[in-house]
Design an enzyme around this catalytic site. Structure first.
Site, PDB file in Angstrom:
ATOM      1  N   HIS A  75     112.793   2.070 110.118  1.00  0.00           N
ATOM      2  CA  HIS A  75     112.391   0.678 110.381  1.00  0.00           C
ATOM      3  C   HIS A  75     111.658   0.561 111.713  1.00  0.00           C
ATOM      4  CE1 HIS A  75     115.486  -1.493 107.549  1.00  0.00           C
ATOM      5  NE2 HIS A  75     114.623  -0.745 106.906  1.00  0.00           N
ATOM      6  N   ARG A  97     121.559   5.220 101.608  1.00  0.00           N
ATOM      7  CA  ARG A  97     122.709   4.647 102.323  1.00  0.00           C
ATOM      8  C   ARG A  97     123.733   5.708 102.724  1.00  0.00           C
ATOM      9  NH1 ARG A  97     120.369   1.651  98.885  1.00  0.00           N
ATOM     10  NH2 ARG A  97     120.134  -0.605  99.082  1.00  0.00           N
ATOM     11  N   ALA A 156     111.956  -4.107  96.742  1.00  0.00           N
ATOM     12  CA  ALA A 156     110.720  -4.890  96.926  1.00  0.00           C
ATOM     13  C   ALA A 156     110.456  -5.927  95.824  1.00  0.00           C
ATOM     14  CB  ALA A 156     109.530  -3.951  97.090  1.00  0.00           C
ATOM     15  N   LEU A 181     111.692   0.257 104.248  1.00  0.00           N
ATOM     16  CA  LEU A 181     111.925   1.696 104.362  1.00  0.00           C
ATOM     17  C   LEU A 181     113.397   1.939 104.699  1.00  0.00           C
ATOM     18  CD1 LEU A 181     108.677   2.619 106.350  1.00  0.00           C
ATOM     19  CD2 LEU A 181     109.165   3.054 103.924  1.00  0.00           C
ATOM     20  N   LYS A 191     116.951  -5.565 106.600  1.00  0.00           N
ATOM     21  CA  LYS A 191     118.155  -5.433 107.404  1.00  0.00           C
ATOM     22  C   LYS A 191     118.719  -4.038 107.232  1.00  0.00           C
ATOM     23  CE  LYS A 191     120.879  -4.961 104.659  1.00  0.00           C
ATOM     24  NZ  LYS A 191     121.032  -3.967 103.556  1.00  0.00           N
TER      25      LYS A 191
END
Ligand SMILES: NC(=O)C1=CN([C@@H]2O[C@H](COP(=O)(O)OP(=O)(O)OC[C@H]3O[C@@H](n4cnc5c(N)ncnc54)[C@H](OP(=O)(O)O)[C@@H]3O)[C@@H](O)[C@H]2O)C=CC1
Ligand SMILES: O=C1OC[C@@H](O)[C@H](O)[C@H]1O
Length: 401
Positions: free
Chosen positions: A107, A195, A40, A102, A125
């Site tokens: 999302h 991830r 952010a 998020l 994305k």
């Protein structure tokens, strides 16, 4: 020497841009951020300080103390937290636009809720876990007359637009092959990173492959016609228990067929293993477009403000010619558009987002069809690797939204 000084000045200003004075002619667009996410500050807070028509007004985090600490650090006025914090932020009538950084798997739910609450959304994305969810979000945005943008920030920078302009000019002839790579050395992502979490929409193809695929689609102005091959390496943490079942791609490679007998290849990696077990690799961020009459090799298409190079080689009877371009501004790329050489991709993106919300024409845009198609082909590549799409969200939107 002047190049080194230029580099230092550009990077320093990019990372610490001057604050702009609020525009006297325009009501500021007030943003709320869902989650005290690591991205952010660089993707929104810093660019917003430099945009005369934006204010980052609120942040919500699952833990209110975390939200408060984040707000204090970045000078954000309003704090929401706890189990209802995200929804309370969406319900705040002061807020015009939501930034949604998020985890990918959240999302869809929170973008649908943000749109239902009447807010414009700048969405990180990849837009969701599936193309169908992506389509639904854009349809709701259209129905409500709201702006929704997948934050493919690199597309707003003049450097990649210059590469596309060279290809589109036809000077190099038809495209034969595009290769796009985004890969980082092992050690940058911790094992507990979102991830690497399948349930949260993790995976190298989701996180980094989305850029490489988008870059191929963008530069070729086309969608793949098929996935010719796809392979992955699974993520297995060093400390994994024997019962651990890997389910997330640490890396993915794929080859794609493009229209007109062209092909493409992509490679993404969240943690390139050390060579010989000890030698770390360097980050690989590159797009190479091979055409009938030459080649363009762009180094660092994702974060071009820091440094990039565009090497253009043309074939010729007396041997090829090579030139190198650096395109930090639209003027340098012989294009129209606002911006400074130190503007990060995110600042260019914010300019376009605000223009769109304010009813002005943005310099460029990532269209709904683009986001849906990119997600569709991510799913197709995952299908080919055998891993399959990330889990569809269990959130059921209200029919009255
Ligand atoms: N445009 C770009 O250049 C980049 C984009 N991204 C994208 O941004 C998004 C976030 O990435 P990043 O900032 O690195 O991630 P972080 O893990 O730092 O942030 C994710 C946020 O999600 C919130 N969250 C809500 N539910 C969960 C959950 N169950 N597990 C974990 N986190 C949760 C957390 O907020 P809370 O504070 O409420 O706990 C956290 O702050 C991703 O979609 C990623 O693809 C990431 C990096 C670069
Ligand atoms: O720009 C990026 O580089 C690093 C990635 O992990 C991140 O999510 C991506 O957006």
């Amino acid at each position: 020497m002047s190049t080194v000084i230029g580099f230092v000045k550009r990077v320093f200003t990019a990372l610490s841009p001057p604050a702009s004075q609020p525009s006297p002619d325009s009501k500021p667009l007030k943003f709320g951020i869902l989650g005290a996410a690591a991205i952010a500050p660089i993707a929104l807070i810093s660019p917003a300080k430099n945009h005369p028509e934006t204010v980052v007004y609120a942040v919500a985090a699952r833990d209110k103390a975390r939200a408060a600490a984040f707000a204090k650090k970045y000078g954000i006025e309003k704090v929401y937290g706890g189990p209802t914090g995200y929804q309370e932020l969406l319900d705040d009538p002061e807020i015009d636009a939501i930034y949604n950084p998020l985890p990918n798997g959240l999302h869809y739910e929170w973008t649908m809720k943000a749109l239902a609450a009447g807010k414009h959304v700048l969405l990180e994305k990849p837009p969701a876990d599936t193309a169908e969810e992506t389509r639904q979000m854009f349809e709701l945005a259209e129905k409500k007359g709201l702006v929704l943008l997948e934050a493919f920030h690199y597309r707003f920078h003049p450097a990649i637009q210059r590469v596309k302009a060279i290809i589109d000019s036809g000077d190099l002839g038809a495209i034969k092959h595009i290769s796009a790579t985004l890969a980082l050395p092992k050690g940058i992502m911790k094992s507990n990173d979102i991830r690497y979490n399948y349930a949260l929409g993790g995976g190298a193809l989701m996180d980094m492959g989305c850029y490489t695929l988008d870059c191929i689609r963008y530069l070729s102005s086309s969608n793949p016609t098929s996935v010719l091959s796809a392979n992955h390496d699974l993520h297995t943490p060093a400390s994994a228990a024997s019962s651990f079942k890997p389910d997330v791609d640490r890396s993915t490679t794929a080859t794609l067929a493009l229209p007109n007998d062209a092909t493409a290849s992509l490679k993404c990696d969240l943690g390139i293993p050390f060579s010989y077990g000890i030698v770390p690799s360097v980050p690989q961020v590159r797009a190479i477009v091979t055409c009938e009459g030459g080649e363009i090799d762009m180094f660092n298409f994702v974060a071009p403000t820091l440094y990039h190079s565009i090497k253009v080689t043309t074939k010729g009877a007396n041997g090829g010619k090579t030139r190198v371009e650096k395109v930090y501004t639209f003027a340098e790329g012989k294009m129209e558009g606002k911006g400074e050489a130190w503007w990060m991709t995110y600042r260019f993106q914010l300019e376009a987002f605000v223009d769109r919300v304010k009813g002005r024409t943005p310099q460029t845009w990532v269209e709904k069809e683009d986001s849906i198609a990119n997600m569709h082909w991510i799913e197709q590549i995952y299908a080919k690797t055998g891993l399959g799409s990330r889990p569809k969200s269990e959130f059921v939107p209200s029919q009255s939204a």
